[in-house]
Design a protein around this motif. Sequence first.
Motif: not given
Length: 122
Positions: A10-13, A30-33
């Motif tokens: 994950q480089n762009a939370p 839920r939103v990030a991934t």
Amino acid sequence: MLPMKKYHIQNAPFVVPTTDGKLIEEHHGRVATNNNEISIAHMVAPPHWSEPFQTPAFDEYTYIISGRKQFIIEGDTVVLEKGQSIRIEKNVRVQYSNPFDEPCEYLSVCLPAFSIENVNRE
């Protein structure tokens, strides 16, 4: 055909928009991934910040990186500082705050993942 990777860096939370000065970077959730099972977030609570009481439908783990954070857990006041962590079970009434003069940086892990629908804020 290339094999599918068994990991995700994950480089762009996802930075959750807030109006209270708190930084929330969801790295997994839920939103990030698109993960409903767990959420992992890096947070910075500004001095004199607080949230309303809530009774989340998830277990929440908090690890303090720097500063201090106050928890009121079913009437008990607990203050954690750098290097300490806590697990608060789901369906427990809690209030999170930083009544101190310095910011508090911490990690939060929720099982299942945090959602506004299951935080149950008052």
